[in-house]
Design a protein around this motif. Sequence first.
Motif, PDB file in Angstrom:
ATOM      1  N   ARG A   1      35.419 -14.205  42.432  1.00  0.00           N
ATOM      2  CA  ARG A   1      34.412 -13.636  41.524  1.00  0.00           C
ATOM      3  C   ARG A   1      33.945 -12.272  42.022  1.00  0.00           C
ATOM      4  O   ARG A   1      33.910 -12.018  43.214  1.00  0.00           O
ATOM      5  CB  ARG A   1      33.194 -14.550  41.435  1.00  0.00           C
ATOM      6  CG  ARG A   1      33.477 -15.844  40.754  1.00  0.00           C
ATOM      7  CD  ARG A   1      32.213 -16.676  40.724  1.00  0.00           C
ATOM      8  NE  ARG A   1      32.492 -17.946  40.098  1.00  0.00           N
ATOM      9  CZ  ARG A   1      31.910 -18.349  38.984  1.00  0.00           C
ATOM     10  NH1 ARG A   1      30.993 -17.625  38.410  1.00  0.00           N
ATOM     11  NH2 ARG A   1      32.223 -19.503  38.463  1.00  0.00           N
TER      12      ARG A   1
ATOM     13  N   ARG B   1      33.155  -8.324  45.811  1.00  0.00           N
ATOM     14  CA  ARG B   1      33.540  -9.740  45.829  1.00  0.00           C
ATOM     15  C   ARG B   1      32.336 -10.586  46.200  1.00  0.00           C
ATOM     16  O   ARG B   1      31.535 -10.214  47.054  1.00  0.00           O
ATOM     17  CB  ARG B   1      34.650  -9.988  46.844  1.00  0.00           C
ATOM     18  CG  ARG B   1      35.931  -9.306  46.503  1.00  0.00           C
ATOM     19  CD  ARG B   1      36.842 -10.251  45.788  1.00  0.00           C
ATOM     20  NE  ARG B   1      38.101  -9.574  45.525  1.00  0.00           N
ATOM     21  CZ  ARG B   1      38.844  -9.830  44.478  1.00  0.00           C
ATOM     22  NH1 ARG B   1      38.467 -10.728  43.605  1.00  0.00           N
ATOM     23  NH2 ARG B   1      39.970  -9.196  44.293  1.00  0.00           N
ATOM     24  N   SER B   2      32.244 -11.736  45.570  1.00  0.00           N
ATOM     25  CA  SER B   2      31.186 -12.688  45.894  1.00  0.00           C
ATOM     26  C   SER B   2      31.482 -13.308  47.248  1.00  0.00           C
ATOM     27  O   SER B   2      32.615 -13.772  47.483  1.00  0.00           O
ATOM     28  CB  SER B   2      31.111 -13.782  44.829  1.00  0.00           C
ATOM     29  OG  SER B   2      30.301 -14.845  45.265  1.00  0.00           O
ATOM     30  N   PRO B   3      30.496 -13.345  48.146  1.00  0.00           N
ATOM     31  CA  PRO B   3      30.750 -13.979  49.445  1.00  0.00           C
ATOM     32  C   PRO B   3      30.984 -15.488  49.312  1.00  0.00           C
ATOM     33  O   PRO B   3      31.693 -16.077  50.123  1.00  0.00           O
ATOM     34  CB  PRO B   3      29.483 -13.697  50.254  1.00  0.00           C
ATOM     35  CG  PRO B   3      28.501 -13.101  49.332  1.00  0.00           C
ATOM     36  CD  PRO B   3      29.185 -12.753  48.048  1.00  0.00           C
ATOM     37  N   GLU B   4      30.426 -16.101  48.264  1.00  0.00           N
ATOM     38  CA  GLU B   4      30.599 -17.544  48.061  1.00  0.00           C
ATOM     39  C   GLU B   4      31.947 -17.888  47.448  1.00  0.00           C
ATOM     40  O   GLU B   4      32.511 -18.951  47.707  1.00  0.00           O
ATOM     41  CB  GLU B   4      29.497 -18.109  47.146  1.00  0.00           C
ATOM     42  CG  GLU B   4      28.114 -18.097  47.754  1.00  0.00           C
ATOM     43  CD  GLU B   4      27.417 -16.751  47.552  1.00  0.00           C
ATOM     44  OE1 GLU B   4      27.685 -16.062  46.543  1.00  0.00           O
ATOM     45  OE2 GLU B   4      26.633 -16.376  48.437  1.00  0.00           O
ATOM     46  N   ASP B   5      32.452 -17.012  46.583  1.00  0.00           N
ATOM     47  CA  ASP B   5      33.709 -17.278  45.887  1.00  0.00           C
ATOM     48  C   ASP B   5      34.448 -15.951  45.759  1.00  0.00           C
ATOM     49  O   ASP B   5      34.129 -15.135  44.888  1.00  0.00           O
ATOM     50  CB  ASP B   5      33.433 -17.888  44.509  1.00  0.00           C
ATOM     51  CG  ASP B   5      34.695 -18.270  43.761  1.00  0.00           C
ATOM     52  OD1 ASP B   5      35.800 -17.876  44.186  1.00  0.00           O
ATOM     53  OD2 ASP B   5      34.570 -18.948  42.727  1.00  0.00           O
ATOM     54  N   ARG B   6      35.431 -15.733  46.580  1.00  0.00           N
ATOM     55  CA  ARG B   6      36.141 -14.449  46.634  1.00  0.00           C
ATOM     56  C   ARG B   6      36.862 -14.108  45.331  1.00  0.00           C
ATOM     57  O   ARG B   6      37.285 -12.985  45.130  1.00  0.00           O
ATOM     58  CB  ARG B   6      37.142 -14.459  47.801  1.00  0.00           C
ATOM     59  CG  ARG B   6      36.539 -14.715  49.161  1.00  0.00           C
ATOM     60  CD  ARG B   6      35.697 -13.593  49.692  1.00  0.00           C
ATOM     61  NE  ARG B   6      36.500 -12.401  49.908  1.00  0.00           N
ATOM     62  CZ  ARG B   6      36.014 -11.183  49.978  1.00  0.00           C
ATOM     63  NH1 ARG B   6      34.738 -10.968  49.846  1.00  0.00           N
ATOM     64  NH2 ARG B   6      36.789 -10.156  50.173  1.00  0.00           N
TER      65      ARG B   6
ATOM     66  N   THR C   1      27.430 -11.882  37.937  1.00  0.00           N
ATOM     67  CA  THR C   1      28.881 -11.991  38.010  1.00  0.00           C
ATOM     68  C   THR C   1      29.439 -11.382  36.731  1.00  0.00           C
ATOM     69  O   THR C   1      28.748 -11.321  35.704  1.00  0.00           O
ATOM     70  CB  THR C   1      29.352 -13.454  38.124  1.00  0.00           C
ATOM     71  OG1 THR C   1      28.987 -14.152  36.931  1.00  0.00           O
ATOM     72  CG2 THR C   1      28.772 -14.139  39.347  1.00  0.00           C
TER      73      THR C   1
END
Length: 169
Positions: A95, A88-93, A56
């Motif tokens: 990040r 974009r992080s799939p777990e937390d857009r 990240t």
Amino acid sequence: MTSPPAVEQPVHRCGALLEYLARRLRLRSESVLAPLGLRPRHLVALTVLRARGGSTQQALASTLEMDGTNVVGLLNDLEAEKLIERRRSPEDRRRHIVELTEAGVERLASAECALAAVEDEVLGALGHDQRETLYGLLQQVATGGVEAACVEADTGGAGAAACDGVPLC
């Protein structure tokens, strides 16, 4: 007039010599990285990303001990050269995940070859065993003798010392 009392001093001091060698390495390294469009800070970021398989932006900033704004500028440089990709992080857009591209892997490999030649130039007076001894001593000093925190990281078949997954060399 009396002279000051003699203080037990080591025969040799290493600081000035280490600074001289570090300066030679740094100047030569910068000169071989420039044609590759890289600066030392780019190389460190690429190396960290390779070792981690991506990161990240926030974790990268923490590892590099850089302000988040400065990391964004660094990543902008690398992204403009298509050496990294942010998504974009799939777990937390909120990040972004940063990963090396194939071009980044190739440029990093070219830079490492160029830097190996610089090291050969600067340390050419030492044989293989002497370089290994020097490396071990420098690693011991750099880690403060705490080797338990350091692990061997596999970097394309060649082991490199790393602390918290970040290569020391």
